[in-house]
Design a protein around this motif. Structure first.
Motif, mmCIF file in Angstrom:
data_model
loop_
_atom_site.group_PDB
_atom_site.id
_atom_site.type_symbol
_atom_site.label_atom_id
_atom_site.label_comp_id
_atom_site.label_asym_id
_atom_site.label_seq_id
_atom_site.Cartn_x
_atom_site.Cartn_y
_atom_site.Cartn_z
ATOM 1 N N GLN A 168 65.610 0.353 93.496
ATOM 2 C CA GLN A 168 66.980 0.596 93.682
ATOM 3 C C GLN A 168 67.316 1.333 92.507
ATOM 4 O O GLN A 168 68.295 2.389 92.450
ATOM 5 C CB GLN A 168 67.715 -0.523 93.884
ATOM 6 C CG GLN A 168 68.992 -0.451 94.577
ATOM 7 C CD GLN A 168 68.832 0.369 95.885
ATOM 8 O OE1 GLN A 168 67.876 -0.363 96.663
ATOM 9 N NE2 GLN A 168 69.697 1.261 96.116
ATOM 10 N N ARG A 169 66.907 1.085 91.271
ATOM 11 C CA ARG A 169 67.120 1.916 90.091
ATOM 12 C C ARG A 169 66.655 3.326 90.200
ATOM 13 O O ARG A 169 67.173 4.366 89.803
ATOM 14 C CB ARG A 169 66.677 1.316 88.672
ATOM 15 C CG ARG A 169 67.003 -0.009 88.417
ATOM 16 C CD ARG A 169 66.222 -0.591 87.397
ATOM 17 N NE ARG A 169 67.101 -1.938 86.844
ATOM 18 C CZ ARG A 169 66.972 -2.339 85.727
ATOM 19 N NH1 ARG A 169 66.907 -1.350 84.766
ATOM 20 N NH2 ARG A 169 67.877 -3.047 85.509
ATOM 21 N N ILE A 170 65.259 3.430 90.601
ATOM 22 C CA ILE A 170 64.697 4.775 90.845
ATOM 23 C C ILE A 170 65.541 5.677 91.946
ATOM 24 O O ILE A 170 65.763 6.620 91.630
ATOM 25 C CB ILE A 170 63.212 4.678 91.346
ATOM 26 C CG1 ILE A 170 62.484 3.839 90.386
ATOM 27 C CG2 ILE A 170 62.753 6.151 91.519
ATOM 28 C CD1 ILE A 170 62.409 4.448 88.876
ATOM 29 N N ALA A 171 65.850 4.890 92.931
ATOM 30 C CA ALA A 171 66.859 5.655 93.858
ATOM 31 C C ALA A 171 68.163 6.053 93.012
ATOM 32 O O ALA A 171 68.747 7.279 93.355
ATOM 33 C CB ALA A 171 67.279 4.658 94.912
ATOM 34 N N LEU A 172 68.731 5.255 91.960
ATOM 35 C CA LEU A 172 69.863 5.753 91.341
ATOM 36 C C LEU A 172 69.357 6.740 90.467
ATOM 37 O O LEU A 172 70.072 8.012 90.371
ATOM 38 C CB LEU A 172 70.359 4.209 90.556
ATOM 39 C CG LEU A 172 71.608 4.672 89.755
ATOM 40 C CD1 LEU A 172 72.736 5.018 90.629
ATOM 41 C CD2 LEU A 172 71.704 3.244 89.025
ATOM 42 N N ALA A 173 68.184 6.785 89.854
ATOM 43 C CA ALA A 173 67.972 7.675 88.987
ATOM 44 C C ALA A 173 67.831 9.110 89.524
ATOM 45 O O ALA A 173 68.197 10.179 89.466
ATOM 46 C CB ALA A 173 66.766 7.350 88.235
ATOM 47 N N ARG A 174 67.288 8.948 90.954
ATOM 48 C CA ARG A 174 66.989 10.138 91.782
ATOM 49 C C ARG A 174 68.257 10.788 92.313
ATOM 50 O O ARG A 174 68.438 12.130 92.229
ATOM 51 C CB ARG A 174 66.244 9.841 93.048
ATOM 52 C CG ARG A 174 65.910 11.186 93.890
ATOM 53 C CD ARG A 174 65.177 10.746 94.760
ATOM 54 N NE ARG A 174 65.739 9.872 95.742
ATOM 55 C CZ ARG A 174 64.972 9.613 96.874
ATOM 56 N NH1 ARG A 174 63.916 10.026 97.320
ATOM 57 N NH2 ARG A 174 65.731 8.707 97.794
ATOM 58 N N ALA A 175 69.550 9.737 92.355
ATOM 59 C CA ALA A 175 70.576 10.692 92.863
ATOM 60 C C ALA A 175 71.392 11.144 91.321
ATOM 61 O O ALA A 175 72.161 12.111 91.652
ATOM 62 C CB ALA A 175 71.606 9.581 93.492
ATOM 63 N N LEU A 176 71.084 10.588 90.382
ATOM 64 C CA LEU A 176 71.572 11.274 89.147
ATOM 65 C C LEU A 176 70.858 12.315 88.373
ATOM 66 O O LEU A 176 71.385 13.078 87.523
ATOM 67 C CB LEU A 176 71.972 10.157 88.089
ATOM 68 C CG LEU A 176 72.667 9.068 88.570
ATOM 69 C CD1 LEU A 176 72.669 7.907 87.324
ATOM 70 C CD2 LEU A 176 74.058 9.381 89.021
#
Ligand SMILES: Nc1ncnc2c1ncn2[C@@H]1O[C@H](COP(=O)(O)OP(=O)(O)OP(=O)(O)O)[C@@H](O)[C@H]1O
Ligand SMILES: [Mg+2]
Length: 366
Positions: free
Chosen positions: A148-156
């Motif tokens: 989920q953190r990686i998904a967040l990083a990918r969005a940012l």
């Protein structure tokens, strides 16, 4: 909302409607203006139209009527990948065959960035979510929270001005969810990102947001900062949906400018704050928050209205006591009191007097 307010917004939904089948509207006349840098949450029960609104903003669905503006410009004709929007969806999985680094590289390659620039941005995004050491792992080698953190990083990673999140923490356990709530709001504020966040978890909405739009049946029922939403619900739906709420059913028997008098079905009469009742004879649900009810006789505030109650259940919860009462025929009347040494502990079966202030008692629609 005036047209001036509308134009001020970074994201604007202007009279937006959506129907999937050409008959039923799942979004009905949505007017919403979201400020630059604002963290706005769409909160509502299943099927109320939250994801549909996000999908229209992202460009994966089109509005049947009305217009969506981004930075003052209509976006109806701009394809999703050109809108510059970061997205984190519950089921918007990472690419499984790519490493973490490759997952983050993808949105940058799409935007034509060179290798060294990509690498710098990837490492910075991973540091933001404290995942710098995981750049060479594949998603399957990460825990749910790490993914989920990686998904967040990918969005940012491509530094979008706007990020959309649809139930991004739904799959996580409570502790990790609370940690990520904090991380997401911190990142959004630090980076000045405008965030539209969707959840059906009211605690999440209250703790994370600058403002919350409460959806029901394709409409915004109330749009306010968390404290206003909780303290001053505009109707029975919002009062019931946000936080715990006690309801007593009755009828308005007197109407004044700043107060009304309500008679409950069992004959009890008291003052309330008229919120959406207008005249004598209106049926009403009066709403009282559990922490606004007092049962310690010596702590009843001046001007409190008192009622008789029977204790049905007294639950020790550590920081608070949660008492279930029978009040005016309602067996689900909840009182919450802080655990303090001098706090009275009640026994089931006890007959007591409870009280509250008229201003804490809101006369809402029936
Ligand atoms: N692609 C679609 N085709 C037809 N109907 C749809 C489609 N997507 C959603 N709907 C319907 O539109 C309504 C709103 O759905 P939406 O997904 O926006 O709700 P939601 O508020 O996100 O709910 P949840 O909390 O369950 O995610 C629902 O009645 C749903 O069945
Ligand atoms: Mg949804």
């Amino acid at each position: 909302m005036t047209s001036e307010d509308l134009n001020d917004g970074f994201v604007v939904f202007d009279r937006v409607q959506k129907s999937y089948d050409g008959e039923t509207l799942v979004v009905k006349d949505l007017n919403l203006s979201i400020g630059k840098g604002e963290f706005l949450t769409m909160l509502g029960p299943s099927g109320s139209g939250k994801t549909t609104c996000l999908m229209m903003l992202a460009g994966f669905e089109t509005a049947t009527h009305g217009e969506i503006l981004l930075g003052g410009k209509p976006i109806n004709d701009i394809p999703p990948h050109k809108r510059g929007i970061g997205m984190v969806f519950q089921n918007y999985a990472l690419f499984p065959h790519m490493t973490v680094g490759e997952n983050l590289s993808f949105p940058l390659e799409v935007r034509g960035l060179g290798k060294s620039e990509r690498e710098a941005k990837i490492m910075r995004a991973l540091e933001m979510v404290q995942m710098g050491a995981f750049v060479n792992r594949r998603p399957a080698q990460l825990s749910g929270g790490q993914q989920q953190r990686i998904a967040l990083a990918r969005a940012l990673v491509f530094e979008p001005e706007l990020v959309l999140m649809d139930e991004p923490l739904g799959a996580l356990d409570k502790q990790l969810r609370e940690h990520m709530q904090f991380e997401i709001t911190r990142l959004a504020h630090d980076l000045g990102i405008t965030t539209v966040y969707v959840t059906h978890d009211q605690t999440e909405a209250l703790t994370m947001s600058d403002r919350v739009a409460v959806f029901d049946d394709g409409r915004i029922q109330q749009l306010d900062p968390p404290a206003v939403l909780y303290e001053e619900p505009k109707n029975s739906f919002v009062a019931q949906f946000i936080g715990e709420n006690n309801t007593l059913v009755g009828e308005v028997v007197e109407m004044h400018a700043d107060k009304c008098v309500v008679r409950l079905d069992d004959g009890e009469i008291f003052d309330a704050k008229p919120v959406n009742v207008t005249r004598v004879g209106d049926k009403t649900r009066v709403s009282i928050r559990p922490e606004r009810v007092e049962y310690n006789p010596d702590r009843l505030p001046e001007g409190a209205h008192t009622l008789h109650a029977e204790v049905l259940e007294f639950i020790y919860m550590g920081d608070i006591f949660r008492t279930r009462l029978r009040v005016a025929g309602n067996d689900e009347f909840i009182v919450k009191t802080r655990n303090a040494p001098d706090q009275v502990r009640l026994e089931p079966g006890a007959q007591i007097e409870i009280g509250w202030l008229p201003q804490d008692c809101r006369a809402l629609d029936a």
